[in-house]
Design a protein around this motif. Structure first.
Motif, PDB file in Angstrom:
ATOM      1  N   ASN A   1       0.844  -1.207   0.000  1.00 63.82           N
ATOM      2  CA  ASN A   1       0.000   0.000   0.000  1.00 63.82           C
ATOM      3  C   ASN A   1       0.874   1.250   0.000  1.00 63.82           C
ATOM      4  O   ASN A   1       1.774   1.378   0.816  1.00 63.82           O
ATOM      5  N   GLY A   2       0.588   2.171  -0.922  1.00 66.15           N
ATOM      6  CA  GLY A   2       1.364   3.404  -0.991  1.00 66.15           C
ATOM      7  C   GLY A   2       1.262   4.050  -2.351  1.00 66.15           C
ATOM      8  O   GLY A   2       0.280   3.870  -3.075  1.00 66.15           O
ATOM      9  N   GLU A   3       2.311   4.783  -2.729  1.00 61.39           N
ATOM     10  CA  GLU A   3       2.337   5.512  -3.990  1.00 61.39           C
ATOM     11  C   GLU A   3       3.207   4.782  -5.015  1.00 61.39           C
ATOM     12  O   GLU A   3       4.240   4.210  -4.674  1.00 61.39           O
ATOM     13  N   TYR A   4       2.757   4.859  -6.274  1.00 60.12           N
ATOM     14  CA  TYR A   4       3.464   4.220  -7.381  1.00 60.12           C
ATOM     15  C   TYR A   4       3.652   5.225  -8.509  1.00 60.12           C
ATOM     16  O   TYR A   4       2.915   6.210  -8.612  1.00 60.12           O
ATOM     17  N   LEU A   5       4.638   4.940  -9.355  1.00 60.70           N
ATOM     18  CA  LEU A   5       4.869   5.764 -10.529  1.00 60.70           C
ATOM     19  C   LEU A   5       4.671   4.895 -11.770  1.00 60.70           C
ATOM     20  O   LEU A   5       5.357   3.885 -11.954  1.00 60.70           O
ATOM     21  N   LEU A   6       3.692   5.286 -12.585  1.00 64.88           N
ATOM     22  CA  LEU A   6       3.396   4.591 -13.827  1.00 64.88           C
ATOM     23  C   LEU A   6       4.083   5.323 -14.981  1.00 64.88           C
ATOM     24  O   LEU A   6       4.003   6.545 -15.075  1.00 64.88           O
ATOM     25  N   ARG A   7       4.738   4.574 -15.858  1.00 63.22           N
ATOM     26  CA  ARG A   7       5.442   5.143 -17.018  1.00 63.22           C
ATOM     27  C   ARG A   7       5.108   4.313 -18.251  1.00 63.22           C
ATOM     28  O   ARG A   7       5.222   3.086 -18.233  1.00 63.22           O
ATOM     29  N   VAL A   8       4.708   4.978 -19.310  1.00 64.47           N
ATOM     30  CA  VAL A   8       4.443   4.315 -20.593  1.00 64.47           C
ATOM     31  C   VAL A   8       5.240   5.055 -21.659  1.00 64.47           C
ATOM     32  O   VAL A   8       5.099   6.272 -21.814  1.00 64.47           O
ATOM     33  N   ILE A   9       6.073   4.311 -22.415  1.00 67.40           N
ATOM     34  CA  ILE A   9       6.880   4.934 -23.461  1.00 67.40           C
ATOM     35  C   ILE A   9       6.730   4.130 -24.750  1.00 67.40           C
ATOM     36  O   ILE A   9       6.822   2.904 -24.747  1.00 67.40           O
ATOM     37  N   PRO A  10       6.469   4.803 -25.877  1.00 66.02           N
ATOM     38  CA  PRO A  10       6.359   4.098 -27.158  1.00 66.02           C
ATOM     39  C   PRO A  10       7.737   3.885 -27.783  1.00 66.02           C
ATOM     40  O   PRO A  10       8.636   4.728 -27.643  1.00 66.02           O
ATOM     41  N   MET A  11       7.889   2.765 -28.477  1.00 62.01           N
ATOM     42  CA  MET A  11       9.137   2.428 -29.169  1.00 62.01           C
ATOM     43  C   MET A  11       8.779   1.899 -30.560  1.00 62.01           C
ATOM     44  O   MET A  11       7.855   1.094 -30.704  1.00 62.01           O
ATOM     45  N   ASN A  12       9.522   2.348 -31.575  1.00 59.82           N
ATOM     46  CA  ASN A  12       9.276   1.865 -32.932  1.00 59.82           C
ATOM     47  C   ASN A  12      10.612   1.720 -33.654  1.00 59.82           C
ATOM     48  O   ASN A  12      11.289   2.711 -33.926  1.00 59.82           O
ATOM     49  N   GLN A  13      10.982   0.450 -33.902  1.00 65.77           N
ATOM     50  CA  GLN A  13      12.222   0.121 -34.613  1.00 65.77           C
ATOM     51  C   GLN A  13      13.437   0.792 -33.963  1.00 65.77           C
ATOM     52  O   GLN A  13      14.287   1.382 -34.641  1.00 65.77           O
ATOM     53  N   GLY A  14      13.509   0.689 -32.665  1.00 65.31           N
ATOM     54  CA  GLY A  14      14.646   1.219 -31.930  1.00 65.31           C
ATOM     55  C   GLY A  14      14.557   2.704 -31.620  1.00 65.31           C
ATOM     56  O   GLY A  14      15.383   3.223 -30.865  1.00 65.31           O
ATOM     57  N   LYS A  15      13.588   3.398 -32.191  1.00 64.82           N
ATOM     58  CA  LYS A  15      13.432   4.829 -31.923  1.00 64.82           C
ATOM     59  C   LYS A  15      12.445   5.015 -30.776  1.00 64.82           C
ATOM     60  O   LYS A  15      11.362   4.415 -30.771  1.00 64.82           O
ATOM     61  N   ALA A  16      12.843   5.852 -29.814  1.00 63.36           N
ATOM     62  CA  ALA A  16      12.010   6.062 -28.632  1.00 63.36           C
ATOM     63  C   ALA A  16      11.182   7.321 -28.764  1.00 63.36           C
ATOM     64  O   ALA A  16      11.660   8.355 -29.241  1.00 63.36           O
ATOM     65  N   GLY A  17       9.949   7.235 -28.341  1.00 63.79           N
ATOM     66  CA  GLY A  17       9.115   8.420 -28.212  1.00 63.79           C
ATOM     67  C   GLY A  17       9.308   9.035 -26.833  1.00 63.79           C
ATOM     68  O   GLY A  17      10.253   8.703 -26.113  1.00 63.79           O
ATOM     69  N   ASP A  18       8.431   9.909 -26.463  1.00 63.16           N
ATOM     70  CA  ASP A  18       8.508  10.542 -25.146  1.00 63.16           C
ATOM     71  C   ASP A  18       7.618   9.791 -24.164  1.00 63.16           C
ATOM     72  O   ASP A  18       6.440   9.517 -24.463  1.00 63.16           O
ATOM     73  N   PRO A  19       8.129   9.465 -22.979  1.00 65.13           N
ATOM     74  CA  PRO A  19       7.304   8.755 -21.996  1.00 65.13           C
ATOM     75  C   PRO A  19       6.280   9.677 -21.349  1.00 65.13           C
ATOM     76  O   PRO A  19       6.457  10.892 -21.288  1.00 65.13           O
ATOM     77  N   VAL A  20       5.210   9.064 -20.855  1.00 63.33           N
ATOM     78  CA  VAL A  20       4.197   9.773 -20.075  1.00 63.33           C
ATOM     79  C   VAL A  20       4.135   9.111 -18.698  1.00 63.33           C
ATOM     80  O   VAL A  20       4.132   7.877 -18.588  1.00 63.33           O
ATOM     81  N   TYR A  21       4.082   9.940 -17.659  1.00 62.98           N
ATOM     82  CA  TYR A  21       4.053   9.447 -16.280  1.00 62.98           C
ATOM     83  C   TYR A  21       2.699   9.734 -15.638  1.00 62.98           C
ATOM     84  O   TYR A  21       2.045  10.738 -15.938  1.00 62.98           O
ATOM     85  N   LYS A  22       2.334   8.854 -14.711  1.00 63.02           N
ATOM     86  CA  LYS A  22       1.185   9.061 -13.838  1.00 63.02           C
ATOM     87  C   LYS A  22       1.578   8.617 -12.432  1.00 63.02           C
ATOM     88  O   LYS A  22       2.299   7.630 -12.258  1.00 63.02           O
ATOM     89  N   LYS A  23       1.114   9.354 -11.441  1.00 61.96           N
ATOM     90  CA  LYS A  23       1.298   8.918 -10.057  1.00 61.96           C
ATOM     91  C   LYS A  23       0.040   8.200  -9.609  1.00 61.96           C
ATOM     92  O   LYS A  23      -1.068   8.729  -9.748  1.00 61.96           O
ATOM     93  N   VAL A  24       0.209   7.001  -9.057  1.00 62.38           N
ATOM     94  CA  VAL A  24      -0.918   6.161  -8.650  1.00 62.38           C
ATOM     95  C   VAL A  24      -0.875   5.984  -7.132  1.00 62.38           C
ATOM     96  O   VAL A  24       0.162   5.607  -6.571  1.00 62.38           O
ATOM     97  N   PHE A  25      -2.000   6.257  -6.488  1.00 54.65           N
ATOM     98  CA  PHE A  25      -2.124   6.073  -5.042  1.00 54.65           C
ATOM     99  C   PHE A  25      -2.955   4.811  -4.805  1.00 54.65           C
ATOM    100  O   PHE A  25      -4.145   4.785  -5.148  1.00 54.65           O
ATOM    101  N   TYR A  26      -2.326   3.783  -4.248  1.00 59.04           N
ATOM    102  CA  TYR A  26      -3.056   2.549  -3.938  1.00 59.04           C
ATOM    103  C   TYR A  26      -3.116   2.404  -2.416  1.00 59.04           C
ATOM    104  O   TYR A  26      -2.265   1.788  -1.787  1.00 59.04           O
ATOM    105  N   LYS A  27      -4.146   3.035  -1.837  1.00 61.25           N
ATOM    106  CA  LYS A  27      -4.334   3.029  -0.395  1.00 61.25           C
ATOM    107  C   LYS A  27      -5.800   2.765  -0.093  1.00 61.25           C
ATOM    108  O   LYS A  27      -6.666   2.949  -0.952  1.00 61.25           O
TER     109      LYS A  27
END
Length: 325
Positions: free
Chosen positions: A286-312
Motif C-alpha cells: 500500500n502506498g504511492e506508485y509511478l506509472l510510465r508508458v513509453i512508445p518504441m518503434n524500430q529502436g526509436k524512442a518516443g517521449d514517456p508519459v508518467y502518472k502517479k498512482v495512489f493505492y491506499k
C-alpha cells in the motif's frame, strides 16, 4: 333368626372409625403433607421425563454477556508474476539516469554556425545518446541526428540570414542501445550576434507523434485493486513499454512489460481486510506508485508519459506527474 339386619351396625361402626381418625390430633396436617409429597414426586418425574425427551437445551447465566468470536482476517492472495500483475521485487530494466535540461550547454564557435553541445555524463555504463536538431521556427534546414557514446555532440548550422532562428535540440539517452531513458529538450537560439541554449517545452515534441495516457481504477468499490490503462495508438509496429514501480511502500513492488496493444490492466495485491471485511493499509504494497508508458518503434524512442498512482485504503486514484528539476 338370621337376616340382613346385622350388617347395618358394621357401616355405622366404620363411619364412627373415620370420624375417630379425623379427630386424632395432627391428622389433617399429616394428610396435607402426604398429598404434597405425592404431587411433587409426580411433578419431578414429569420434569425428568421432559428433559430426557427434549431435543434442545438452553443454558443462560444471569448477568453474563454472550461472547462472540471475531471474524478472522482473511489472508490476501498475491497475484502471480505476469504481465500487468504488481508483484514484490519486480524485474525492471535498468534505465539511464534522469538528465537535467538545465545542465545542457550550447557553445558557439563565434558566428560560424558551429555548436558544441555538452551535458552531464551518466557513469552507469552502457550509455549512448541520440542527439537531434529539428528545422528552425522558420522551417529552414533539414533535421540532423547523431548517436554518440560521450556527453558531447557537434552541429553545424548555416550562417545566413535565412538560417537564423530557433532550433529545438533533443537528447535521448539509451541503455545498451535498447532501453530508453527520458529525453530532454533545449532551444538553440541561432542568430548572427547571439548564440545560446534556452528553455524548450517537451510537450508534443515526440518523434513518434503526440502521445497521451489515461489511467483509472476499474471500479469505485472499496476493495477494487485493478487499474485500467489506455493510451494513444501510434503508427503500426509501435510497441509500448509499461512500467509501474512503488516509490514509498515498505517493500519494493511493481511490474514491467511490453505490449503492442493500446491498453493494459494492472492488478495490485488485494487489500488486507479487517475483521469487518473493510480494506486497510496493512499491506507492504500500500502506498504511492509511478506509472510510465513509453512508445518504441524500430529502436526509436518516443517521449514517456508518467502518472502517479495512489493505492491506499479508500484512496485509490491517479494524478498527472512530471519530473521537476
Amino acid at each position: 333368626m338370621s337376616s340382613a339386619g346385622p350388617q347395618q351396625p358394621e357401616r355405622k361402626s366404620s363411619r364412627r372409625s373415620d370420624r375417630g381418625l379425623r379427630n386424632l390430633p395432627g391428622f389433617t396436617t399429616a394428610a396435607v403433607v402426604f398429598l404434597l409429597i405425592v404431587l411433587l414426586g409426580a411433578g419431578g418425574a414429569a420434569i425428568a421425563k421432559w428433559n430426557q425427551s427434549g431435543t434442545v437445551a438452553i443454558a443462560i447465566t444471569a448477568g453474563a454477556a454472550p461472547t462472540t468470536s471475531p471474524t478472522p482476517t482473511p489472508t490476501p492472495t498475491v497475484p502471480p508474476a505476469g504481465p500487468g500483475n504488481i508483484v514484490a521485487n519486480p524485474v525492471i530494466a535498468a534505465r539511464p539516469a534522469l538528465m537535467n535540461p538545465e545542465t545542457v550547454t550550447c557553445d558557439a564557435n563565434g558566428n560560424s554556425g558551429k555548436y558544441t553541445v555538452n551535458w552531464a555524463s551518466d557513469a552507469s555504463g552502457g550509455i549512448s545518446y541520440v542527439v537531434s536538431i529539428g528545422v528552425s521556427d522558420k522551417n529552414y534546414g533539414s533535421p540532423q541526428s547523431q548517436t554518440v557514446t560521450v556527453n558531447r555532440a557537434n552541429f553545424n548550422l548555416d550562417n545566413t540570414d535565412a538560417a537564423y532562428g530557433l532550433y529545438i535540440l533533443r537528447i535521448q539517452p539509451m541503455k545498451n542501445t535498447v532501453v530508453a531513458g527520458d529525453p530532454v529538450y533545449r532551444t538553440i537560439q541561432h542568430k548572427k550576434m547571439t548564440q545560446q541554449c534556452l528553455y524548450a517545452s517537451p510537450n508534443d515534441r515526440s518523434p513518434l507523434g503526440p502521445f497521451s495516457v489515461n489511467a483509472v481504477p476499474a471500479s469505485t468499490a472499496a476493495t477494487n485493486n485493478v487499474l485500467n490503462v489506455s493510451w494513444t495508438a501510434l503508427a503500426a509496429g509501435t510497441q509500448y513499454v509499461v512500467s509501474m514501480v512503488s516509490v514509498d511502500t515498505p517493500s519494493s513492488f511493481g511490474a514491467e512489460f511490453t505490449t503492442s496493444t493500446s491498453s493494459a490492466t494492472l492488478t495490485f495485491p488485494p487489500y488486507q481486510l479487517d475483521q469487518w471485511g473493510s480494506p486497510t493499509n496493512g499491506g507492504s504494497f500500500n502506498g504511492e506508485y509511478l506509472l510510465r508508458v513509453i512508445p518504441m518503434n524500430q529502436g526509436k524512442a518516443g517521449d514517456p508519459v508518467y502518472k502517479k498512482v495512489f493505492y491506499k485504503a479508500y484512496d485509490f486514484r491517479v494524478e498527472n506527474f512530471q519530473h521537476q528539476y
